[in-house]
Design a protein around this motif. Sequence first.
Motif, PDB file in Angstrom:
ATOM      1  N   ALA A  47       0.835  -1.205   0.000  1.00  0.00           N
ATOM      2  CA  ALA A  47       0.000   0.000   0.000  1.00  0.00           C
ATOM      3  C   ALA A  47       0.869   1.254   0.000  1.00  0.00           C
ATOM      4  O   ALA A  47       0.508   2.272  -0.596  1.00  0.00           O
ATOM      5  CB  ALA A  47      -0.941  -0.005   1.201  1.00  0.00           C
ATOM      6  N   CYS A  48       2.028   1.184   0.666  1.00  0.00           N
ATOM      7  CA  CYS A  48       2.923   2.349   0.691  1.00  0.00           C
ATOM      8  C   CYS A  48       3.563   2.605  -0.669  1.00  0.00           C
ATOM      9  O   CYS A  48       3.769   3.746  -1.068  1.00  0.00           O
ATOM     10  CB  CYS A  48       4.039   2.135   1.710  1.00  0.00           C
ATOM     11  SG  CYS A  48       3.407   2.025   3.388  1.00  0.00           S
ATOM     12  N   MET A  49       3.874   1.519  -1.362  1.00  0.00           N
ATOM     13  CA  MET A  49       4.589   1.673  -2.628  1.00  0.00           C
ATOM     14  C   MET A  49       3.665   1.910  -3.821  1.00  0.00           C
ATOM     15  O   MET A  49       4.096   2.422  -4.844  1.00  0.00           O
ATOM     16  CB  MET A  49       5.441   0.433  -2.899  1.00  0.00           C
ATOM     17  CG  MET A  49       6.575   0.241  -1.901  1.00  0.00           C
ATOM     18  SD  MET A  49       7.631  -1.166  -2.364  1.00  0.00           S
ATOM     19  CE  MET A  49       6.609  -2.560  -1.856  1.00  0.00           C
ATOM     20  N   GLY A  50       2.408   1.514  -3.698  1.00  0.00           N
ATOM     21  CA  GLY A  50       1.549   1.614  -4.874  1.00  0.00           C
ATOM     22  C   GLY A  50       0.123   1.976  -4.534  1.00  0.00           C
ATOM     23  O   GLY A  50      -0.303   1.856  -3.388  1.00  0.00           O
ATOM     24  N   HIS A  51      -0.616   2.411  -5.550  1.00  0.00           N
ATOM     25  CA  HIS A  51      -1.998   2.805  -5.274  1.00  0.00           C
ATOM     26  C   HIS A  51      -3.021   1.889  -5.928  1.00  0.00           C
ATOM     27  O   HIS A  51      -4.214   2.061  -5.752  1.00  0.00           O
ATOM     28  CB  HIS A  51      -2.241   4.265  -5.658  1.00  0.00           C
ATOM     29  CG  HIS A  51      -2.098   4.551  -7.115  1.00  0.00           C
ATOM     30  ND1 HIS A  51      -1.089   4.037  -7.894  1.00  0.00           N
ATOM     31  CD2 HIS A  51      -2.847   5.317  -7.946  1.00  0.00           C
ATOM     32  CE1 HIS A  51      -1.211   4.473  -9.129  1.00  0.00           C
ATOM     33  NE2 HIS A  51      -2.259   5.241  -9.189  1.00  0.00           N
ATOM     34  N   ARG A  52      -2.561   0.922  -6.716  1.00  0.00           N
ATOM     35  CA  ARG A  52      -3.500  -0.046  -7.280  1.00  0.00           C
ATOM     36  C   ARG A  52      -2.938  -1.441  -7.068  1.00  0.00           C
ATOM     37  O   ARG A  52      -1.753  -1.698  -7.321  1.00  0.00           O
ATOM     38  CB  ARG A  52      -3.695   0.184  -8.794  1.00  0.00           C
ATOM     39  CG  ARG A  52      -4.322   1.522  -9.152  1.00  0.00           C
ATOM     40  CD  ARG A  52      -5.744   1.695  -8.601  1.00  0.00           C
ATOM     41  NE  ARG A  52      -6.689   0.714  -9.069  1.00  0.00           N
ATOM     42  CZ  ARG A  52      -7.456   0.880 -10.157  1.00  0.00           C
ATOM     43  NH1 ARG A  52      -7.355   1.982 -10.878  1.00  0.00           N
ATOM     44  NH2 ARG A  52      -8.307  -0.052 -10.516  1.00  0.00           N
ATOM     45  N   HIS A  53      -3.799  -2.348  -6.595  1.00  0.00           N
ATOM     46  CA  HIS A  53      -3.373  -3.719  -6.316  1.00  0.00           C
ATOM     47  C   HIS A  53      -4.441  -4.673  -6.824  1.00  0.00           C
ATOM     48  O   HIS A  53      -5.604  -4.543  -6.451  1.00  0.00           O
ATOM     49  CB  HIS A  53      -3.197  -3.936  -4.809  1.00  0.00           C
ATOM     50  CG  HIS A  53      -2.384  -2.880  -4.136  1.00  0.00           C
ATOM     51  ND1 HIS A  53      -2.916  -1.651  -3.782  1.00  0.00           N
ATOM     52  CD2 HIS A  53      -1.073  -2.842  -3.777  1.00  0.00           C
ATOM     53  CE1 HIS A  53      -1.969  -0.917  -3.223  1.00  0.00           C
ATOM     54  NE2 HIS A  53      -0.846  -1.602  -3.214  1.00  0.00           N
ATOM     55  N   TRP A  54      -4.030  -5.596  -7.692  1.00  0.00           N
ATOM     56  CA  TRP A  54      -4.989  -6.600  -8.174  1.00  0.00           C
ATOM     57  C   TRP A  54      -4.539  -7.990  -7.766  1.00  0.00           C
ATOM     58  O   TRP A  54      -3.380  -8.362  -7.994  1.00  0.00           O
ATOM     59  CB  TRP A  54      -5.101  -6.565  -9.700  1.00  0.00           C
ATOM     60  CG  TRP A  54      -5.729  -5.340 -10.245  1.00  0.00           C
ATOM     61  CD1 TRP A  54      -7.059  -5.093 -10.390  1.00  0.00           C
ATOM     62  CD2 TRP A  54      -5.059  -4.175 -10.738  1.00  0.00           C
ATOM     63  NE1 TRP A  54      -7.259  -3.850 -10.934  1.00  0.00           N
ATOM     64  CE2 TRP A  54      -6.049  -3.268 -11.165  1.00  0.00           C
ATOM     65  CE3 TRP A  54      -3.714  -3.803 -10.854  1.00  0.00           C
ATOM     66  CZ2 TRP A  54      -5.751  -2.021 -11.701  1.00  0.00           C
ATOM     67  CZ3 TRP A  54      -3.410  -2.565 -11.386  1.00  0.00           C
ATOM     68  CH2 TRP A  54      -4.419  -1.690 -11.800  1.00  0.00           C
ATOM     69  N   PHE A  55      -5.461  -8.751  -7.205  1.00  0.00           N
ATOM     70  CA  PHE A  55      -5.181 -10.153  -6.919  1.00  0.00           C
ATOM     71  C   PHE A  55      -5.820 -10.954  -8.038  1.00  0.00           C
ATOM     72  O   PHE A  55      -7.047 -10.971  -8.182  1.00  0.00           O
ATOM     73  CB  PHE A  55      -5.778 -10.558  -5.567  1.00  0.00           C
ATOM     74  CG  PHE A  55      -5.424 -11.971  -5.187  1.00  0.00           C
ATOM     75  CD1 PHE A  55      -4.170 -12.261  -4.649  1.00  0.00           C
ATOM     76  CD2 PHE A  55      -6.324 -13.016  -5.388  1.00  0.00           C
ATOM     77  CE1 PHE A  55      -3.822 -13.563  -4.307  1.00  0.00           C
ATOM     78  CE2 PHE A  55      -5.981 -14.326  -5.057  1.00  0.00           C
ATOM     79  CZ  PHE A  55      -4.731 -14.597  -4.515  1.00  0.00           C
TER      80      PHE A  55
END
Lengths: 253, 253, 253, 253
Positions: free
Chosen positions: D111-119
């Motif tokens: 979450a600190c390194m990026g603003h979009r996360h897809w599983f």
Amino acid sequence: VTALKTPAEVVDSCDVTHGMLSDPAASESVVFGDNGVLSAARAGRSYIDHSTIDEEAGQRIFDAVKGKGARFLSAPVSGGWRDAAKGELLFIAGGDRSLFDESSAPGAGMACMGHRHWFVGDSPGEAARAKLMLQIMMGSMVGALAETLALTERAGLDPTQILEMLDASAMSNPLCKAKGKLMVDGNFAPNFQVYLQQKDLRLTLALADKLAMPLPITAAVNAQYVAARQRGLADSDFAAVRGVYDNEGGEKR
Amino acid sequence: VTALKTPAEVVDSCDVTHGMLSDPAASESVVFGDNGVLSAARAGRSYIDHSTIDEEAGQRIFDAVKGKGARFLSAPVSGGWRDAAKGELLFIAGGDRSLFDESSAPGAGMACMGHRHWFVGDSPGEAARAKLMLQIMMGSMVGALAETLALTERAGLDPTQILEMLDASAMSNPLCKAKGKLMVDGNFAPNFQVYLQQKDLRLTLALADKLAMPLPITAAVNAQYVAARQRGLADSDFAAVRGVYDNEGGEKR
Amino acid sequence: VTALKTPAEVVDSCDVTHGMLSDPAASESVVFGDNGVLSAARAGRSYIDHSTIDEEAGQRIFDAVKGKGARFLSAPVSGGWRDAAKGELLFIAGGDRSLFDESSAPGAGMACMGHRHWFVGDSPGEAARAKLMLQIMMGSMVGALAETLALTERAGLDPTQILEMLDASAMSNPLCKAKGKLMVDGNFAPNFQVYLQQKDLRLTLALADKLAMPLPITAAVNAQYVAARQRGLADSDFAAVRGVYDNEGGEKR
Amino acid sequence: VTALKTPAEVVDSCDVTHGMLSDPAASESVVFGDNGVLSAARAGRSYIDHSTIDEEAGQRIFDAVKGKGARFLSAPVSGGWRDAAKGELLFIAGGDRSLFDESSAPGAGMACMGHRHWFVGDSPGEAARAKLMLQIMMGSMVGALAETLALTERAGLDPTQILEMLDASAMSNPLCKAKGKLMVDGNFAPNFQVYLQQKDLRLTLALADKLAMPLPITAAVNAQYVAARQRGLADSDFAAVRGVYDNEGGEKR
């Protein structure tokens, strides 16, 4: 005729042993397995594998057999058992040159089984590559024929007439004559399956990729054979690529 | 032998007149020009055009000649003057069926010049379409051969050997044998030019477009002949498509 | 507001007349028909056609209007009526440069309707060609998207997630976002039809052929839109090209 | 900040360890090598690899780490170091779902390194496949752009104008804007190399082949990147595919 029990026994009792197996895995198993070719290979013994094997498997066998002091030749054939019986097989060979020369000399092994022998290079890989060259021509010719006959029908022409014209022209060849008839008849009982033809196209495209050689025609042809697999035609004769051009419910707008 | 001065005079003095012109414009000019075929056409007269003409020009001539009460047949040939001298031309005919039957009967005009005659339909367009079917096979076979031989060389194999193998296989055909040799020799003195072969591919793709039939292989083949034109090979023999695969300065990464 | 009765009346009473017709035939009819633009065109009068017309029709109008001493500009638009109302149309113009400059100056006709104006050349043909450049990008992007989403589903991935990723990447664009959603929803109510998109690809390939420029990617894309027509999707939105990748009954061998 | 000496030490002292290596070989070496991740992996420890790795390598790491009772997630990123500094990387993750949920929760690592996360799925392979989907869109869009700009120049139009039009249209996207400028400038200093882009196309075609999904557009695009390698452009930015369309000495017949 005495049937021996293991590859090792054969190699042990013959100067030159010929193998013809169904696929690369079988080829390797006959060489590397228990009582395999390798266990009896030694100086003075020679092994010729007539199976169609890939570059890597061929090289592994070559290295192992040579390592034992024996000679190895990869000599895949073109033709079927009828041709073999008449001594009319074609041999495409790579590996040990002296073994090739001896076995293709009048009266020797490959000379009895076939009437054309090509030595294409000092490694099995070169024989494998040469066979691929034939395979992409075959895939492309039959793919182009499928496309031509599909358009023929769509254009309201008679495909049998077009095949007659092709056969009377400078393009006349037994392959297109045979496959064209299968396409017109919709008879795709397998002689050489879609999935095998497409595998050869895939291997050729991979080889070309490695060599930085673009093959746009072969790539388009390959996509049609993959499309045939998508439609469930993997195990049909590769002439079934004709089916890719049929799409129900289409209009002509 | 009496040489008459105008097409009209010929039509006037013969039951059946045969024309063989260099291109569709010439075909139309001989029919529609001053003292042309049309000015003498009447019931009881017949005109057969052996030129390779496009669908539209053929239809215009057909309609005009029929309108005068005469019969018309478009019967383009496959083969050259040597074949004509031996009576071995191939005729692909569309138009008036009775005229076709009469002229291909033993002893009649088309029977003397050729040994194979196909009636493909009641309009000149069908003859034009049938010829295109042969042309896309021709373009595709030679395009695939160019691709195969380019990869052959890149893979370190001998193209002459590969051509021998092709010629010994079920794919053997005079066209690939001849064009393959030209490619290996780099001899592209024109027999049938790149721009003519590509024109036929273009016409075929246009026909297929009209019929909503996708031709992905032909489209890829066509792009290679266009690429040959881009490289200045338009007037070379169409075997020169081989040159598209050569690119100086390339590495193999 | 006074509605005049004929194009001639409009041209007669205005310095600059703007036309926006449905197709090239309508454009020509408004100019060449009875009481058409041409009958009133004279020095001091100007005509701007905002229709998307082909090179040849544009040139015929240009020549005729110029022949009367009037000025002509072909200035097709990109955008719809919503954009027009907001003054946000894009204009791609070819023809008379002075007319372009005047009409795109602040307060003038094209400036009121749009916020971007490009003068691409001194003939209408150049405007037509420039529009084709946009059309092949559009066809290719949507074709590639269809292929990507088809593989996405085949590979067991979620197409909605993939679209989110695309939209968060440097590739993000409104077109793919909109068309991607239509593909996932299987909603192909026409906005811009398959047959129109394919027509533009055909025109572009014809232009490239004339210029001896091979377009192998566009040719492959075009074949997929033709395949969509073959399946009866001609009148669906061009996102329906996605359907070409679905083939019932396929196995995965 | 304390720099630890080996991967094992890091895993030993942290609940969650993040790795970002240059290639699959490096990823495997960090896990399987001496004092590697594996030697310290145990229940309660988690490892997230942000490298772009292939399906097979990802699976080997996944199996090994899980075998030790630890959790593993393959979470390759899209974006560069500038994005990382701003916390704007994109993460495409496959593997352990609970680890994904924890690390993408507010305040946690991803979450600190990026603003979009897809599983995208329960295995690393699915993350690898999802990244390939983005890569073929990227390759196709830039390939189509190269083709469009090549035709643009051949047709006598101004490529900078065409790029402006694209950028003002619904197709507008940062990738084409940037790569289009490089093509016009002929500036191919590498950002993402031809050989890397082509490798991803090759992997995608191999995946599609396995799934019996024909990708004719991608195949045509791939051939152009292979052609770029043939011309010695392997290490240039992949926008250099534009160069494939230039052929000296060509005429326009």
